[in-house]
Design a protein around this motif. Structure first.
Motif, PDB file in Angstrom:
ATOM      1  N   SER A   1      52.388  54.285  39.819  1.00  0.00           N
ATOM      2  CA  SER A   1      52.016  54.816  38.454  1.00  0.00           C
ATOM      3  C   SER A   1      53.787  53.225  37.982  1.00  0.00           C
ATOM      4  N   ARG A   2      54.512  53.227  38.079  1.00  0.00           N
ATOM      5  CA  ARG A   2      55.316  52.138  38.563  1.00  0.00           C
ATOM      6  C   ARG A   2      55.358  50.719  38.767  1.00  0.00           C
ATOM      7  N   MET A   3      53.685  50.874  39.732  1.00  0.00           N
ATOM      8  CA  MET A   3      53.208  49.363  40.154  1.00  0.00           C
ATOM      9  C   MET A   3      52.438  48.461  38.867  1.00  0.00           C
ATOM     10  N   ASN A   4      53.030  48.582  37.761  1.00  0.00           N
ATOM     11  CA  ASN A   4      51.968  48.602  36.515  1.00  0.00           C
ATOM     12  C   ASN A   4      52.164  47.882  35.465  1.00  0.00           C
ATOM     13  N   ARG A   5      51.965  46.228  36.397  1.00  0.00           N
ATOM     14  CA  ARG A   5      52.281  45.094  35.217  1.00  0.00           C
ATOM     15  C   ARG A   5      51.179  44.210  35.413  1.00  0.00           C
ATOM     16  N   VAL A   6      50.683  43.876  34.343  1.00  0.00           N
ATOM     17  CA  VAL A   6      50.270  42.360  33.975  1.00  0.00           C
ATOM     18  C   VAL A   6      51.244  41.256  34.616  1.00  0.00           C
ATOM     19  N   LEU A   7      50.707  40.691  36.070  1.00  0.00           N
ATOM     20  CA  LEU A   7      50.888  39.154  36.854  1.00  0.00           C
ATOM     21  C   LEU A   7      50.510  38.697  36.087  1.00  0.00           C
ATOM     22  N   ALA A   8      49.365  37.897  35.425  1.00  0.00           N
ATOM     23  CA  ALA A   8      49.198  36.612  34.835  1.00  0.00           C
ATOM     24  C   ALA A   8      47.669  36.749  34.155  1.00  0.00           C
ATOM     25  N   VAL A   9      46.870  36.321  33.709  1.00  0.00           N
ATOM     26  CA  VAL A   9      46.113  36.151  32.298  1.00  0.00           C
ATOM     27  C   VAL A   9      45.576  34.856  32.536  1.00  0.00           C
ATOM     28  N   HIS A  10      44.795  34.417  33.020  1.00  0.00           N
ATOM     29  CA  HIS A  10      43.865  33.081  32.377  1.00  0.00           C
ATOM     30  C   HIS A  10      42.771  32.602  31.646  1.00  0.00           C
ATOM     31  N   GLY A  11      43.486  32.681  30.806  1.00  0.00           N
ATOM     32  CA  GLY A  11      42.412  32.294  29.621  1.00  0.00           C
ATOM     33  C   GLY A  11      41.233  31.899  29.610  1.00  0.00           C
ATOM     34  N   GLY A  12      41.179  30.780  30.604  1.00  0.00           N
ATOM     35  CA  GLY A  12      40.371  29.282  30.208  1.00  0.00           C
ATOM     36  C   GLY A  12      39.144  29.989  32.017  1.00  0.00           C
ATOM     37  N   ASP A  13      40.152  30.698  32.562  1.00  0.00           N
ATOM     38  CA  ASP A  13      39.480  31.174  33.751  1.00  0.00           C
ATOM     39  C   ASP A  13      38.374  32.505  33.542  1.00  0.00           C
ATOM     40  N   MET A  14      38.989  33.208  32.676  1.00  0.00           N
ATOM     41  CA  MET A  14      38.967  34.487  32.435  1.00  0.00           C
ATOM     42  C   MET A  14      38.642  35.790  32.885  1.00  0.00           C
ATOM     43  N   ASP A  15      40.191  35.552  33.864  1.00  0.00           N
ATOM     44  CA  ASP A  15      40.555  36.834  35.035  1.00  0.00           C
ATOM     45  C   ASP A  15      41.811  36.763  34.895  1.00  0.00           C
ATOM     46  N   ALA A  16      42.136  38.090  35.248  1.00  0.00           N
ATOM     47  CA  ALA A  16      43.635  38.534  34.961  1.00  0.00           C
ATOM     48  C   ALA A  16      44.068  38.760  36.735  1.00  0.00           C
ATOM     49  N   VAL A  17      45.631  38.833  37.136  1.00  0.00           N
ATOM     50  CA  VAL A  17      46.355  39.366  38.624  1.00  0.00           C
ATOM     51  C   VAL A  17      47.159  40.943  37.584  1.00  0.00           C
ATOM     52  N   VAL A  18      46.163  42.209  38.281  1.00  0.00           N
ATOM     53  CA  VAL A  18      47.349  43.140  38.348  1.00  0.00           C
ATOM     54  C   VAL A  18      47.874  43.913  39.203  1.00  0.00           C
ATOM     55  N   GLN A  19      49.048  44.906  38.909  1.00  0.00           N
ATOM     56  CA  GLN A  19      49.232  45.566  39.558  1.00  0.00           C
ATOM     57  C   GLN A  19      48.437  46.676  39.586  1.00  0.00           C
ATOM     58  N   PRO A  20      48.612  48.064  40.626  1.00  0.00           N
ATOM     59  CA  PRO A  20      46.826  49.112  40.921  1.00  0.00           C
ATOM     60  C   PRO A  20      47.872  50.166  39.898  1.00  0.00           C
ATOM     61  N   GLY A  21      48.279  50.412  39.288  1.00  0.00           N
ATOM     62  CA  GLY A  21      49.198  51.662  38.858  1.00  0.00           C
ATOM     63  C   GLY A  21      49.024  51.152  37.418  1.00  0.00           C
ATOM     64  N   LEU A  22      48.886  50.481  36.857  1.00  0.00           N
ATOM     65  CA  LEU A  22      48.175  49.958  35.828  1.00  0.00           C
ATOM     66  C   LEU A  22      46.868  50.917  35.130  1.00  0.00           C
ATOM     67  N   THR A  23      46.703  50.294  33.678  1.00  0.00           N
ATOM     68  CA  THR A  23      45.422  51.548  33.503  1.00  0.00           C
ATOM     69  C   THR A  23      44.285  50.757  32.744  1.00  0.00           C
ATOM     70  N   ARG A  24      43.523  51.329  32.393  1.00  0.00           N
ATOM     71  CA  ARG A  24      42.589  50.021  31.653  1.00  0.00           C
ATOM     72  C   ARG A  24      42.768  49.680  30.646  1.00  0.00           C
ATOM     73  N   THR A  25      43.076  50.714  29.491  1.00  0.00           N
ATOM     74  CA  THR A  25      43.668  50.496  28.439  1.00  0.00           C
ATOM     75  C   THR A  25      44.901  49.963  28.448  1.00  0.00           C
TER      76      THR A  25
END
Length: 455
Positions: free
Chosen positions: A88-112
């Protein structure tokens, strides 16, 4: 357990052996008995996860990953003790690449949590299993949900991973490219492996544009057979359904009791359409035209955000609404998936099986992809009822396999369905065991899950 002293030095207060914390990580939403870990670790980085696994590998201490604890087949239960690895403490959005439509996230982040971070980007992450599950857990269980018919499962939306393996080494699989013909597809081997082959510490996820317009509706049918026949006709008709959910009459009763829905106790379809405003209206009209041939009635549109939210909140609370049917009991939440053409037969068999065995069962289904769920009420203290529930589960699994399907389309294997793995996979099960032995030779990663004990 020598690993505990090493982990105490590494984590300090982020390693807990307290009774309440262990109890929290040893319980589940379904009917499985509690299984408490010896300790709970709260890592904050991939490096810490790797160090934890190295310490545990040194003395054979089991490691079971905990996301939000919403799995329905007990994947997060530490049945062999050891360490519960709370992400649960590994819950950050690490990057959002809008033009490529992808995101890099940590596993504790929830979908909402991810979609909240994407709020102003014009993009969203569509996989929606109902519960606000962690994205790492969703990947590990190959989750799907109500939007699968249009946007696919986690398998379709995970592009790349970082994972800690059973010896504590760290690997990266896949890339942000939209396709690759390079090497073995380790990304999608780890997706759905339920934490038995590696521990996911980072995900690269495919994003999708927010639809310009969204409309939802409910309608009812004289029978489950007619509702499913409508779906079978709709799916090849090029209507790009975003959601198409079946609820049977018993589930409707649960909604009425739990949410005061006041719906007629008949099979219903819950629908959602995405696209341009004119296209959404055309999709709904064409669906309704097809449904007329199957005795549809009670069409109700839900065009406002508030109405749609209320509709899908009720649907996502199906597990709790099932509990209203027989208060004081627990629920076996089980699912199967069959070819869409076989769905009516499979659902009818499930309803008949529950009646024959004297069980209360409610059905909800992602009928656009042939997946449906049965919530069966049970009293774990009633040995006779538990035998009947086990017989129901066995019949349901056998029906799914007979019709060319799978014993689980969404919940995964976990603890509850290991006994069906040979029947579904045959000799391929032996190769799965070889993979497990190669990836985790000491058997420390989520032992007791997914693969049955050797015959």
């Amino acid at each position: 357990m020598s690993a505990l002293s090493d982990l105490a030095d590494l984590l300090g207060p982020r390693l807990s052996t307290g009774a309440s914390v262990r109890d929290q990580h040893g319980r589940n939403e379904s009917h499985f008995p509690p299984a408490l870990p010896d300790a709970v670790a709260f890592p904050e980085s991939t490096e810490e996860v790797a160090a934890i696994v190295r310490a545990c590998a040194a003395d054979g201490t089991p490691v079971t990953v905990f996301g939000t604890g919403t799995s329905l087949e007990g994947q997060h239960l530490p049945v062999a003790g050891g360490i519960s690895l709370d992400m649960s403490r590994m819950n950050r959005v690490l990057a959002v690449h809008g033009g490529d439509m992808d995101a890099v996230v940590q596993p504790g982040l929830t979908r909402t949590g991810l979609n909240d971070a994407l709020r102003d980007s014009g993009l969203f992450f569509p996989v929606d299993p109902g519960a606000d599950a962690s994205l790492g857990g969703m990947a590990a269980t190959r989750a799907s949900g109500t939007t699968t018919v249009r946007y696919g499962t986690m398998r379709d939306n995970v592009m790349a991973l970082e994972a800690v393996m059973a010896d504590g080494s760290v690997i990266r699989t896949g890339s942000r490219a939209r396709k690759s013909a390079s090497g073995y597809d380790l990304t999608h081997l780890l997706v759905g492996s339920e934490g038995t082959l590696g521990i996911i510490t980072e995900l690269t996820l495919r994003l999708h544009p927010l639809p310009e317009a969204v409309a939802a509706a409910t309608c009812r049918f004289p029978s489950v057979a007619e509702a499913v026949a409508c779906v079978i006709e709709v799916m090849p008709a090029a209507i790009p359904m975003a959601r198409i959910e079946l609820v049977d009459e018993m589930m409707v009763r649960g909604f009425n009791l739990h949410a005061g829905a006041e719906m007629p106790e008949m099979p219903h379809l819950f629908l959602e359409f995405h696209g341009a405003p004119g296209a959404v209206a055309d999709q709904a009209a064409l669906f309704r035209e097809i449904a007329e041939d199957h005795g549809v009635s009670g069409w109700q549109d839900a065009t406002t955000t508030e109405a749609r939210s209320a509709l899908w909140r009720m649907r996502h609370n199906a597990h709790h609404a099932t509990g209203a049917l027989e208060p004081g009991k627990r629920t076996l939440a089980t699912d199967v998936c069959v070819p869409i053409s076989a769905l009516a037969e499979a659902v009818a068999d499930a309803q008949a099986g529950a009646r024959d065995l004297g069980l209360t069962s409610a059905i909800v289904g992602h009928v656009g992809d042939g997946n449906f769920h049965c919530g069966v009420r049970l009293n774990p203290e009633d040995a006779d009822e538990m035998e009947r529930v086990a017989e129901f589960s066995r019949r349901l699994a056998e029906t799914a396999l007979r019709l060319g399907g799978t014993v689980t389309g969404e919940h995964g294997i976990g603890l509850g369905k290991r006994k069906y793995m040979r029947a579904e996979h045959g000799n391929a099960l032996d190769w799965m065991r070889r993979l497990k032995a190669a990836y985790d030779p000491k058997g420390i990663l989520n032992p007791g899950k997914l693969l049955p004990d050797a015959e």
